[in-house]
Write a protein that holds these residues in place. Sequence first.
Motif, PDB file in Angstrom:
ATOM      1  N   THR A  26       0.829  -1.211   0.000  1.00 10.28           N
ATOM      2  CA  THR A  26       0.000   0.000   0.000  1.00 10.28           C
ATOM      3  C   THR A  26       0.864   1.262   0.000  1.00 10.28           C
ATOM      4  O   THR A  26       0.607   2.208  -0.756  1.00 10.28           O
ATOM      5  CB  THR A  26      -0.922  -0.012   1.242  1.00 10.28           C
ATOM      6  OG1 THR A  26      -1.629  -1.249   1.267  1.00 10.28           O
ATOM      7  CG2 THR A  26      -1.906   1.129   1.201  1.00 10.28           C
ATOM      8  N   THR A  27       1.900   1.267   0.836  1.00 15.01           N
ATOM      9  CA  THR A  27       2.757   2.462   0.935  1.00 15.01           C
ATOM     10  C   THR A  27       3.547   2.682  -0.357  1.00 15.01           C
ATOM     11  O   THR A  27       3.684   3.821  -0.814  1.00 15.01           O
ATOM     12  CB  THR A  27       3.694   2.344   2.153  1.00 15.01           C
ATOM     13  OG1 THR A  27       2.898   2.095   3.311  1.00 15.01           O
ATOM     14  CG2 THR A  27       4.504   3.620   2.360  1.00 15.01           C
ATOM     15  N   LEU A  67       1.225   4.419  -2.593  1.00 10.05           N
ATOM     16  CA  LEU A  67       0.981   5.812  -2.194  1.00 10.05           C
ATOM     17  C   LEU A  67       2.190   6.704  -2.451  1.00 10.05           C
ATOM     18  O   LEU A  67       2.051   7.904  -2.670  1.00 10.05           O
ATOM     19  CB  LEU A  67       0.584   5.869  -0.711  1.00 10.05           C
ATOM     20  CG  LEU A  67      -0.778   5.232  -0.397  1.00 10.05           C
ATOM     21  CD1 LEU A  67      -0.994   5.146   1.106  1.00 10.05           C
ATOM     22  CD2 LEU A  67      -1.914   6.017  -1.048  1.00 10.05           C
ATOM     23  N   CYS A 100      -1.163   1.029 -10.303  1.00 10.20           N
ATOM     24  CA  CYS A 100      -1.536   0.282  -9.077  1.00 10.20           C
ATOM     25  C   CYS A 100      -1.510  -1.226  -9.304  1.00 10.20           C
ATOM     26  O   CYS A 100      -2.266  -1.979  -8.661  1.00 10.20           O
ATOM     27  CB  CYS A 100      -2.906   0.729  -8.559  1.00 10.20           C
ATOM     28  SG  CYS A 100      -3.083   2.503  -8.411  1.00 10.20           S
ATOM     29  N   TYR A 133      -0.568  -3.407  -6.236  1.00  6.61           N
ATOM     30  CA  TYR A 133      -1.643  -3.337  -5.244  1.00  6.61           C
ATOM     31  C   TYR A 133      -2.820  -4.220  -5.673  1.00  6.61           C
ATOM     32  O   TYR A 133      -3.347  -4.999  -4.884  1.00  6.61           O
ATOM     33  CB  TYR A 133      -2.091  -1.888  -5.070  1.00  6.61           C
ATOM     34  CG  TYR A 133      -3.169  -1.731  -4.023  1.00  6.61           C
ATOM     35  CD1 TYR A 133      -2.836  -1.553  -2.678  1.00  6.61           C
ATOM     36  CD2 TYR A 133      -4.517  -1.791  -4.372  1.00  6.61           C
ATOM     37  CE1 TYR A 133      -3.814  -1.431  -1.718  1.00  6.61           C
ATOM     38  CE2 TYR A 133      -5.507  -1.669  -3.416  1.00  6.61           C
ATOM     39  CZ  TYR A 133      -5.154  -1.490  -2.093  1.00  6.61           C
ATOM     40  OH  TYR A 133      -6.117  -1.385  -1.138  1.00  6.61           O
TER      41      TYR A 133
END
Length: 264
Positions: free
Chosen positions: A240-241, A244, A251, A254
């Motif tokens: 996730t980090t 971000l 993505c 992810y």
Amino acid sequence: MKIIGEKINGTRKRVARAIAERDAEFIKDLASRQAEAGSTWLDVNAGTHPDKEPEDLIWLIENIQSVVDTPLCLDSANPEALKVAIKAVDKTPMINSISGEPERLEKILPLVAEHGCEVIALAMDEKKIPETYEKRIEVIEKVMEAVHAAGVEDDKVYVDPLAMTIATANQSAVIACETISAVHGAYPEVHFTMGLSNISFGLPSRKQINRGLLILAMQAGLDSAIMDPLDKDLQAAIVTTEMLLGRDEYCMNYLRASRKGLFE
Ligand code: THG
């Protein structure tokens, strides 16, 4: 984010017993599970019996290498044990660790240079762990001078800013992150790593704290961690980090992790 699997560590009671009883199956199982969970290196620490350390390290290395081909991170402050262990590994290992302590620099850096190893550099010297990030940077400057003199490239070095127990050092996560940012500014090719679990010593729900530190430190520039690769929540925090921080185009990672059930 590169993961150094932490579980084969003789300071853990269960691992100490496996070493003492030569329980190879227990060690092989830890090696396989950590490798499957995506470790780039497996930390190997034979514990705190200096006289038995070289022998125990060799036994660990041989058993680990019989089941996985993941490179090892040789976790010892003892140059003699490291010298013997480097001869026993199949792949070029990471060395954990050097520090500003002159004896470790003099005895371990030549091994690092000769074998082309990656090396973890602790932001401390023989006296103590400095309490401010300015002093930790002074130590790292001294270490980098020795690294350059030994002919080791900056991108082989992983600086460990050392996050102390937050229960007794209120600013310790802040100081660790400031150390990463400042060293990153001064030595852009240098990498970072840290043991995530020191920070939470003495507090409840330790994984919660370790995970928070990981996220903060990734923002500062942490690109590897000595951690439990079997901790699904920690793995989820990494994916996730990374997204971000803008390092996961479309993505993709992810979404893949989500489909595989990492967030369930
Ligand atoms: N920096 C560097 N090397 C390191 C550390 C560091 N090597 C050792 C250590 N710190 C990181 N390794 C571990 C290995 C196992 C555990 C924690 C850190 C561990 N801890 C359990 C816990 O935290 O709850 C308790 C012990 C147990 O399970 O028996 O498993 O900072 N360069």
